[in-house]
Design an enzyme around this catalytic site. Structure first.
Site, PDB file in Angstrom:
ATOM      1  CE  LYS A  42      34.856  43.168  37.382  1.00  0.00           C
ATOM      2  NZ  LYS A  42      34.407  44.283  36.151  1.00  0.00           N
ATOM      3  N   GLY A  43      40.156  38.855  36.778  1.00  0.00           N
ATOM      4  CA  GLY A  43      40.824  38.509  35.919  1.00  0.00           C
ATOM      5  C   GLY A  43      40.877  36.950  35.379  1.00  0.00           C
ATOM      6  CD  GLU A  98      46.114  36.634  39.423  1.00  0.00           C
ATOM      7  OE1 GLU A  98      44.953  36.548  39.041  1.00  0.00           O
ATOM      8  OE2 GLU A  98      46.364  37.599  40.372  1.00  0.00           O
ATOM      9  CG  ASP A  99      44.686  37.739  35.411  1.00  0.00           C
ATOM     10  OD1 ASP A  99      45.494  37.695  36.395  1.00  0.00           O
ATOM     11  OD2 ASP A  99      43.900  38.838  35.468  1.00  0.00           O
ATOM     12  CG  ASP A 102      52.932  43.473  36.831  1.00  0.00           C
ATOM     13  OD1 ASP A 102      53.644  43.465  35.809  1.00  0.00           O
ATOM     14  OD2 ASP A 102      52.528  44.670  37.183  1.00  0.00           O
ATOM     15  CE  LYS A 130      52.319  42.344  32.175  1.00  0.00           C
ATOM     16  NZ  LYS A 130      51.991  43.876  32.413  1.00  0.00           N
ATOM     17  CG  ASP A 158      41.022  44.758  33.157  1.00  0.00           C
ATOM     18  OD1 ASP A 158      41.716  43.887  33.778  1.00  0.00           O
ATOM     19  OD2 ASP A 158      40.495  45.838  33.269  1.00  0.00           O
ATOM     20  NE  ARG A 164      37.540  42.416  33.486  1.00  0.00           N
ATOM     21  CZ  ARG A 164      38.633  42.562  34.191  1.00  0.00           C
ATOM     22  NH1 ARG A 164      39.275  41.357  34.469  1.00  0.00           N
ATOM     23  NH2 ARG A 164      38.720  43.306  35.129  1.00  0.00           N
TER      24      ARG A 164
END
Ligand code: IMP
Ligand code: MG
Length: 183
Positions: A42-43, A98-99, A102, A130, A158, A164
């Site tokens: 969902k991001g 993409e949000d 990581d 990150k 989120d 969100r």
């Protein structure tokens, strides 16, 4: 500021500028060639909608996939494709949106999947990253925000489905992190 947040790391204004730049770069690079934008739900629902609207190319198509890998604020390492694209990508330019990156596991796997399907090119646009958390190398092809090793929410991101809908990105407090786990 909201008591659940420690700090705002990326402002609405900064994201607006980033989105505009990305749109211009995509138009400059691909002109009117067919491009399939693939958002990871969902991001990336917010970022994908914004990036898509910043592109002028009439031959842009928007798809979404769901790659599940993240549980209770920690990456498990396993990546599953839960929802796939409708439009075939063979011979097409694909831009994965993409949000956040990581460990890099999700994007590495998703990118390889589109390469295997015969996409002409596969690029990655991520709103933020990150770097300190990276396990698998991923090339980011468009402007991104480098953030510290914090759990962030907002602009699609989120924490256990909270926040969100924020128009900016904030790092959550330790208290909210603990509270969020008891659900
Ligand atoms: P990766 O496979 O470890 O790179 O995980 C990427 C996914 O983890 C992203 O698509 C996000 O859904 C999630 N993620 C990583 N860090 C955060 C965070 O700080 N807040 C919310 N989601 C995150
Ligand atoms: Mg995600």
């Amino acid at each position: 500021m909201n008591k659940d947040f420690k700090e705002i790391l990326i402002t609405e204004e900064q994201i607006k500028n980033q989105v505009k730049q990305i749109g211009e770069m995509i138009d400059a690079k691909y002109g009117n060639e067919e491009v399939v934008i693939v958002g990871l739900l969902k991001g990336s629902y917010v970022f994908t909608a914004d990036v898509a609207r910043a592109i002028k190319n009439p031959n842009v198509f928007v798809e979404f996939i769901v790659a599940s890998s993240y549980k209770n604020g920690d990456s498990t390492g396993e990546v599953r494709i839960v929802l796939d694209t409708k439009r075939p990508v063979y011979g097409k330019h694909v831009i994965i949106v993409e949000d956040i990156i990581d460990t890099g596991r999700t994007l590495a796997k998703v990118k390889q999947m589109f390469v295997n399907r015969g996409a002409k090119t596969v690029e990655i646009a991520t709103m933020c990253t990150k770097p300190a958390r990276r396990v698998v190398h991923v090339t980011i092809d468009y402007p991104t925000f480098e953030i510290p090793d914090e759990i962030v929410v907002g602009y699609g991101l989120d924490y256990n489905e909270h926040y969100r809908h924020l128009p900016y990105v904030a790092a959550i407090t330790e208290e909210f992190f603990k509270k969020g786990l008891i659900k």
